[in-house]
Design an enzyme around this catalytic site. Structure first.
Site, PDB file in Angstrom:
ATOM      1  N   HIS A   1       5.270  -9.824  64.301  1.00  0.00           N
ATOM      2  CA  HIS A   1       4.282  -9.202  65.189  1.00  0.00           C
ATOM      3  C   HIS A   1       4.075  -7.723  64.866  1.00  0.00           C
ATOM      4  CE1 HIS A   1       8.018  -8.154  67.171  1.00  0.00           C
ATOM      5  NE2 HIS A   1       8.132  -9.308  67.784  1.00  0.00           N
TER       6      HIS A   1
ATOM      7  N   HIS B   1      12.527  -8.383  64.633  1.00  0.00           N
ATOM      8  CA  HIS B   1      11.800  -7.613  65.645  1.00  0.00           C
ATOM      9  C   HIS B   1      11.962  -6.153  65.247  1.00  0.00           C
ATOM     10  CE1 HIS B   1      10.262  -6.821  69.835  1.00  0.00           C
ATOM     11  NE2 HIS B   1      10.728  -5.638  69.490  1.00  0.00           N
TER      12      HIS B   1
ATOM     13  N   HIS C   1       5.553 -17.854  65.100  1.00  0.00           N
ATOM     14  CA  HIS C   1       6.343 -17.051  66.053  1.00  0.00           C
ATOM     15  C   HIS C   1       5.877 -17.384  67.461  1.00  0.00           C
ATOM     16  CE1 HIS C   1       8.469 -13.139  67.207  1.00  0.00           C
ATOM     17  NE2 HIS C   1       7.980 -13.613  68.345  1.00  0.00           N
TER      18      HIS C   1
ATOM     19  N   HIS D   1       7.358 -18.166  71.773  1.00  0.00           N
ATOM     20  CA  HIS D   1       8.380 -18.291  72.801  1.00  0.00           C
ATOM     21  C   HIS D   1       7.996 -19.445  73.724  1.00  0.00           C
ATOM     22  CE1 HIS D   1      10.218 -14.310  71.893  1.00  0.00           C
ATOM     23  NE2 HIS D   1       8.974 -14.020  71.519  1.00  0.00           N
TER      24      HIS D   1
ATOM     25  N   LYS E   1      16.994 -14.896  63.616  1.00  0.00           N
ATOM     26  CA  LYS E   1      16.212 -13.829  64.236  1.00  0.00           C
ATOM     27  C   LYS E   1      17.091 -12.612  64.529  1.00  0.00           C
ATOM     28  CE  LYS E   1      12.743 -11.735  66.121  1.00  0.00           C
ATOM     29  NZ  LYS E   1      11.799 -12.296  67.086  1.00  0.00           N
TER      30      LYS E   1
ATOM     31  N   ASP F   1       3.273 -14.923  68.849  1.00  0.00           N
ATOM     32  CA  ASP F   1       4.203 -14.255  69.773  1.00  0.00           C
ATOM     33  C   ASP F   1       3.816 -14.554  71.217  1.00  0.00           C
ATOM     34  OD1 ASP F   1       6.396 -12.767  70.596  1.00  0.00           O
ATOM     35  OD2 ASP F   1       5.339 -10.854  70.542  1.00  0.00           O
TER      36      ASP F   1
END
Length: 360
Positions: free
Chosen positions: A180, A142, A19, A21, A105, A253
């Site tokens: 997360h 999420h 995970h 970004h 996602k 994350d």
């Protein structure tokens, strides 16, 4: 204090980040090397502006990521599709069959950074989720409700009760990664389900509780979503991560933002942990007396869940004394802007040594 039995180095299969970004543009160029230097593969989040909802957009983004990987470094981005109310089962299944994305996602609308186009109703995308269950495509979640009347520290547990539990009951064969996780409630939920429900755990949620955001004033570089919770939850996460349970695996994350955006009147949520995440995870496993379980968490459990081969390469991390430890950079430069990494200026007790390649 380090136990006398702690080894001076640890060699494991090269880990993956399940995970992360990576953003785009100048930010992408600045942050990709930090993930690529530690991890062989990474599940890349699709919450750009506009969000990545088509095969063409995701494939183009994958090309931009690959172009940002330093020469001589082996790194493969594993792409994801951004679920919206309008996305179709055929588009999702086609992208999976063509190996453009490996998962989809689910962002509840307005739950976190760049999630305004997220899902407003699980029932509305049920045909997509049913198709994903049929083809074995993982759903990445999420896990927070977005009702502003729900306390921000309760939004994960509320999501479990009102959304995730019902989804698991309705689609028991759907592969789900509860991403997360931050609470003992989430740990218990994953443990109570079969092997098709798993969770990623960040390094920062293993290191800090919610007090970190308020020590000596507002600390914007400790603000993330989901927010860090009480100490009892941090301890539950450490227990889960170091337990050897294959349903828990590494997902940083890592979420970079420019320092000016973190430190503004309405600061962005997200911690840029990629530069030192692997060493920070290993520190936790050392403190918990679980170094023998680190390879499973970092390198084995994730590939097993996703049905991917484990990495051939190995990486060695060396333990360094306090006086010899390298401090985390105070800032990372993205062209003429600055990103403040998590653990900025701190010395971590482990560092990566040049990886050694195993014979194929």
């Amino acid at each position: 204090m380090t136990d006398i039995q702690t080894p001076l180095s640890l060699t494991i299969r090269r880990p993956d980040d399940w995970h992360v970004h990576l953003r785009d543009g100048d930010m992408l160029a600045a942050v990709v090397p930090h993930t690529a230097n530690s991890f062989a593969r990474a599940i890349v989040m699709p919450n750009l502006v506009p969000p990545l909802t088509t095969r063409a957009a995701v494939a183009a983004y994958r090309d931009r990521i690959r172009a940002a990987v330093p020469k001589g470094v082996s790194f493969e981005p594993l792409m994801t599709a951004y679920l919206t109310d309008a996305i179709t089962p055929d588009e999702i299944a086609a992208g999976f069959a063509e190996k453009i994305w490996v998962a989809a996602k689910l962002y509840p609308a307005k739950a976190t950074t760049n999630s305004d186009f997220g899902v407003t109703s699980i029932n509305g995308i049920m045909p997509v989720l049913e198709r994903m269950a049929d083809i074995g495509m993982p759903l990445l979640v999420h896990g927070e409700v977005t009702d502003q009347h729900v306390d921000i520290f309760d939004r994960e547990s509320m999501f479990i009760d009102t959304v995730l539990a019902l989804l698991c009951d309705r689609l028991p064969d759907l592969k789900i990664v509860f991403e997360h996780v931050t609470t003992a409630d989430a740990v218990a939920f994953v443990k109570s389900h079969p092997q098709n429900v798993a969770a990623t755990i960040t390094a920062h949620h293993l290191h800090i509780n919610r007090n970190a955001m308020f020590q000596g004033g507002i600390r914007p570089h400790f603000y993330c979503l989901p927010v860090a919770k009480r100490e009892i939850h941090r301890l539950a996460l450490r227990d889960a991560a170091t337990s050897g349970d294959p349903r828990f695996f590494l997902g940083t994350d890592s979420a970079p933002h420019l320092a000016r955006d973190k430190e503004s009147a309405c600061g962005c949520a997200g911690l840029f942990t990629a530069p030192s995440a692997l060493a920070a995870y290993l520190q936790v496993f050392e403190e918990e007396g679980a170094l023998d379980r680190f390879e499973g968490f970092a390198s084995l459990h994730g590939p097993a869940f996703y049905g991917l081969p484990i990495n051939v390469q190995k990486v060695t991390l060396a333990r360094v004394s306090d006086g010899q430890a390298e401090r985390v950079a105070a800032e990372i430069v993205a062209r003429d802007q600055h990103i403040v990494p998590f653990w900025a200026g701190q010395a971590l007790p482990w560092r990566i040594v040049e990886p050694a390649t195993l014979p194929a």
